[in-house]
Design a protein around this motif. Structure first.
Motif, PDB file in Angstrom:
ATOM      1  N   LYS A 154      18.903  11.420  73.204  1.00  0.00           N
ATOM      2  CA  LYS A 154      20.105  12.241  73.385  1.00  0.00           C
ATOM      3  C   LYS A 154      21.112  11.943  72.271  1.00  0.00           C
ATOM      4  CE  LYS A 154      22.184  13.748  77.216  1.00  0.00           C
ATOM      5  NZ  LYS A 154      21.742  15.157  77.256  1.00  0.00           N
ATOM      6  N   LYS A 182      17.543  20.650  73.154  1.00  0.00           N
ATOM      7  CA  LYS A 182      17.702  20.524  74.616  1.00  0.00           C
ATOM      8  C   LYS A 182      16.661  19.561  75.200  1.00  0.00           C
ATOM      9  CE  LYS A 182      19.865  24.945  75.138  1.00  0.00           C
ATOM     10  NZ  LYS A 182      19.400  25.392  73.782  1.00  0.00           N
ATOM     11  N   CYS A 197      15.392  17.143  78.459  1.00  0.00           N
ATOM     12  CA  CYS A 197      15.545  16.907  79.895  1.00  0.00           C
ATOM     13  C   CYS A 197      14.768  15.697  80.346  1.00  0.00           C
ATOM     14  CB  CYS A 197      15.251  18.157  80.710  1.00  0.00           C
ATOM     15  SG  CYS A 197      13.599  18.230  81.327  1.00  0.00           S
ATOM     16  N   TRP A 198      15.132  15.234  81.519  1.00  0.00           N
ATOM     17  CA  TRP A 198      14.665  13.953  82.037  1.00  0.00           C
ATOM     18  C   TRP A 198      13.889  14.182  83.317  1.00  0.00           C
ATOM     19  CZ3 TRP A 198      13.705   9.032  81.875  1.00  0.00           C
ATOM     20  CH2 TRP A 198      13.878   8.217  82.989  1.00  0.00           C
ATOM     21  N   ASP A 214      17.499  18.145  91.515  1.00  0.00           N
ATOM     22  CA  ASP A 214      17.507  17.906  90.071  1.00  0.00           C
ATOM     23  C   ASP A 214      16.113  18.073  89.488  1.00  0.00           C
ATOM     24  OD1 ASP A 214      20.165  17.389  90.236  1.00  0.00           O
ATOM     25  OD2 ASP A 214      19.928  15.203  90.376  1.00  0.00           O
ATOM     26  N   LYS A 215      15.138  17.617  90.265  1.00  0.00           N
ATOM     27  CA  LYS A 215      13.780  17.726  89.778  1.00  0.00           C
ATOM     28  C   LYS A 215      13.390  19.193  89.639  1.00  0.00           C
ATOM     29  CE  LYS A 215       9.155  15.977  90.183  1.00  0.00           C
ATOM     30  NZ  LYS A 215       8.165  15.254  90.946  1.00  0.00           N
ATOM     31  N   ALA A 261      14.917  20.649  86.601  1.00  0.00           N
ATOM     32  CA  ALA A 261      14.259  20.174  85.385  1.00  0.00           C
ATOM     33  C   ALA A 261      12.927  20.896  85.192  1.00  0.00           C
ATOM     34  CB  ALA A 261      14.027  18.663  85.476  1.00  0.00           C
ATOM     35  N   SER A 266      13.376  24.454  84.058  1.00  0.00           N
ATOM     36  CA  SER A 266      13.779  24.565  82.664  1.00  0.00           C
ATOM     37  C   SER A 266      12.600  24.266  81.719  1.00  0.00           C
ATOM     38  CB  SER A 266      14.966  23.630  82.433  1.00  0.00           C
ATOM     39  OG  SER A 266      14.938  23.091  81.158  1.00  0.00           O
ATOM     40  N   THR A 318      13.847  23.836  78.070  1.00  0.00           N
ATOM     41  CA  THR A 318      13.782  22.441  77.614  1.00  0.00           C
ATOM     42  C   THR A 318      12.894  22.366  76.388  1.00  0.00           C
ATOM     43  OG1 THR A 318      14.129  21.455  79.775  1.00  0.00           O
ATOM     44  CG2 THR A 318      12.850  20.170  78.198  1.00  0.00           C
ATOM     45  N   ALA A 365      10.932  17.082  76.773  1.00  0.00           N
ATOM     46  CA  ALA A 365      10.991  16.478  78.107  1.00  0.00           C
ATOM     47  C   ALA A 365      10.618  15.012  77.975  1.00  0.00           C
ATOM     48  CB  ALA A 365      10.033  17.187  79.051  1.00  0.00           C
TER      49      ALA A 365
END
Ligand code: ADP
Ligand code: MG
Length: 677
Positions: free
Chosen positions: A327, A336, A338-339, A348-349, A352, A355, A361, A364
């Motif tokens: 990041k 972009k 993502c985690w 959140d999952k 993610a 995306s 994303t 990843a």
């Protein structure tokens, strides 16, 4: 005897044979003896050497059953002037009848001094006459399993040897050139060695017959690896040429220049990615050599071309560190990221994954969770696996099956010694980063006995007062994670009591991801001076101000692990120290390991020694569980054969020799997994 043993239920025997890997006749023919017993010559009782098994002949004088201390059959025999006693604790009544006075018995075993005089306990024996011939070849002893007698196993093997042609897979000219014995002759010799054979060479497995089998096995492995390599080269992957937009921007933004080795590694990878075939490259470099940056450049190259990249790390801590680092590097470039990890909240999952699936994303980053079934990439161009040695081959394969055929970059700080990389890893391309960024000072290692713990404590206190930070690593407890956790918490309490003036933190595998991250952040921000940790910090953690590490129970740790741990310090320009606390008494193995880690800071040298101490099977270990282990060859001792097999494999494939199919078929037949790696 033989018939009786072999006649059980047929399926019963088949099941037992299968248990030791014998599924067909060829498997039986290749089930080779562990050792041999010499029943080709008789030894006089007077000449028997203690501790050495021998074949004797003696006449029964008397036999009796004793009931104290246990029911025992005792037989007295005589060979010339000398008396011999044999004892059986478990025996059949019929056995007692065999020992009628005057009968001649042939016995094989060790003679030891016993209660009555010279004795043998449970010897192998049979009743003979004066003219019963001796065996002409050494008697093989096979590895077997409970319930499968040597004689039953031997008759299965004999049947195979008597019915199989065991033709040679290699051309006579090749055999001649490489000075190899014929296949059939070699197999027969190993099962039925003539009495004048070089027994030592047989035992050491250096006999030409052994060398032929080892060679064949290695050749099959080489062929399979090369075939896999070629098949991959025939597959299609996206072309991702270096556009120099994002990659150059990253290089420019760094406060340091790439090392020569990093530049070279980057160039090789950039070229691979531009090919329309999937890359499988292993990037090796010692701890701290800067592999992450090379990975970042590769990821950017995928992104520049409109494809996605994924980076997988073996632990939550490491994945998170990568996430933060990337990041920091890539946010300014507008990439972009993502985690994804198992510990994400459901919502959140879902976001993610959405995306990632929509292609929003671009990169990843996460743990194994990245490669579970519910993760779908829109356009995965490159998959990067950090600390590759910690993943099994299955995971490597699962990754390959995600979204077509992406390029793969694997990274490892556990170097693969030459012989291993020529064999098990022959399907990969390998690049080595062979230098560390400038300005690093090598870590000084001290071995300190636990009795001198007080001195260590003083040292920690002094260092922390001077502004440095330290790790205190708790012992690894393989058997129990719970126990390990308990020790970590106890150590933490002890440290807080020992150092009331210092800020002490604790990090271990059971903490929630957010908690771990919080502790690591506090450590980075110098809000924690002494960090008590389990081996979760083994990989990847990067805090340059930490210059002291104490490792408890270093005698229990493996070499690779200690080297990795030690690599957590010495990341800045200051002199760093690793103190390995050990407990007496040390086993021979532990002593050797500590000596190696004390004497060397070079990861490659340590890996070489590690391989020597442990052997390749264990070196590859459970982590490479999918790796087919060799049965006959020992890649560390048979290096010359590995090289020769490699050379021949290349020649055979180049010449499209029909022997390739013959050979691979014989050796791998059902074991197709050689081809999959
Ligand atoms: P590893 O190869 O063990 O994964 P890292 O990639 O974590 O090593 O790099 C170790 C540290 O060195 C990091 O802090 C990284 O930012 C720094 N680093 C990487 N490349 C260079 C370089 N060329 N010059 C100076 N520092 C570098
Ligand atoms: Mg790393």
């Amino acid at each position: 005897m033989k018939a009786a043993a072999a006649s059980g239920s047929k399926t019963g025997i088949a099941t037992l044979l299968e248990k030791i890997g014998i599924r067909g006749k060829l498997d039986a023919a290749l089930h080779l003896p562990l050792r041999y017993e010499d029943e080709t010559r008789l030894t006089r009782l007077a000449d028997v050497k203690p501790g050495e098994p021998a074949l004797l002949e003696a006449e029964v004088v008397e036999s009796k059953v004793l009931f104290r201390p246990r029911r025992t059959l005792v037989v007295k025999l005589i060979d010339g002037e000398h008396e011999l006693w044999i004892r059986f604790l478990n025996f059949y009544p019929s056995q007692q009848k065999q020992f009628t006075p005057g009968r001649l018995i042939r016995l094989f075993g060790e003679v030891r001094p016993g209660f009555f005089g010279d004795e043998m306990v449970h010897p192998k024996y049979r009743v003979v006459s004066r003219d019963t011939p001796l065996s002409k070849s050494l008697t093989p002893v096979y590895p077997t399993t409970a319930g499968l007698s040597q004689s039953a196993l031997k008759s299965a093997i004999d049947r195979a040897l008597d019915t199989l042609a065991l033709e040679d897979t290699l051309d006579p000219a090749v055999l001649k050139k490489l000075k190899l014995r014929a296949f059939r002759e070699s197999v027969m010799l190993l099962h039925r060695p003539p009495s004048d054979v070089d027994a030592h060479a047989l035992e050491e497995r250096t006999h030409p017959a052994w060398r032929r089998l080892k060679f064949d096995e290695l050749l099959a492995q080489q062929l399979a690896m090369r075939i896999a390599y070629r098949e991959r080269r025939a597959k299609v992957a996206p072309r991702l040429p270096d556009q120099h937009t994002l990659t150059n921007a990253l290089v420019k933004s760094l406060p340091f220049a790439l090392t020569r080795a990093q530049k070279q590694a980057h160039a090789v990878i950039a070229k691979d990615l531009a090919q329309p075939h999937p890359m499988r490259r292993l990037l090796q470099g010692d701890v701290g050599s800067g592999k992450t940056l090379v990975a970042a450049l590769a990821a950017l190259q995928a992104v520049e071309n409109g494809w996605q990249a994924a980076l997988m790390a073996p632990t939550e801590i490491l994945a998170e560190q990568h996430f933060l680092k990337f990041k920091h590097w890539l946010d300014p470039l507008g990439v972009k990221i993502c985690w994804v990890s198992g510990s994400l909240k459901a919502r959140d999952k879902r976001l993610a994954l959405e995306s990632i699936a929509k292609g929003q994303t671009q990169l990843a980053i996460g743990t194994h969770a990245l490669f579970q079934d519910d993760v779908h990439f829109d356009k995965l161009g490159l998959a990067i696996v950090d600390e590759q040695h910690r993943f099994g081959v299955e995971q490597r394969l699962a990754l390959a099956s995600k979204g077509g055929e992406p390029h793969q970059l694997m990274m490892s700080a556990t170097p693969i010694p030459r012989t291993l990389s020529m064999s098990y890893f022959a399907d990969l391309d390998v690049t080595v980063i062979d230098e560390l960024p400038p300005g690093r000072t090598p870590v000084v290692t001290k071995l300190v006995s636990e009795e001198r713990r007080d001195e260590v404590i003083t040292r920690v206190r002094e260092s922390c007062r001077e502004g440095a930070q330290a790790y205190w690593v708790c012992p690894l407890i393989e058997e129990s994670e719970v126990l390990q956790l308990k020790t970590a918490i106890e150590t933490f309490e002890t440290m807080k009591a020992t150092f009331p003036d210092l800020k002490v933190g604790l990090v271990h595998g059971r903490l929630k991801a957010a908690e771990k991250a919080q502790v690591m952040e506090a450590f980075k921000a110098k809000k924690i001076q002494l960090l008590v940790a389990t081996s979760v910090i083994e990989v990847g953690v990067d805090v340059p101000n930490a210059t002291l590490m104490v490792i408890e129970h270093a005698e229990r740790m493996g070499l690779a692990q200690m080297h990795q741990l030690r690599g957590r310090v010495g990341r800045g320009t200051q002199r760093s120290l690793a103190i390995l606390l050990y407990y007496q008494p040390l086993s021979e193995m532990a002593r050797m390991r500590l000596k190696v880690i004390y004497e060397s800071t070079d990861g490659f040298e340590i890996a070489r020694q590690d391989l020597q101490l442990r052997g390749p099977g264990e070196y590859l270990g459970a982590r490479q569980s999918g790796a087919p282990l060799l049965r006959f060859a020992d890649i560390d001792r048979d290096t010359d054969l590995v090289e020769a097999a490699r050379g021949l494999a290349e020649e055979m494939l180049a010449a499209q020799s029909p022997a390739v199919i013959r050979h691979v078929d014989r050796w791998l037949g059902s074991r197709q997994f050689y081809l999959k790696a």
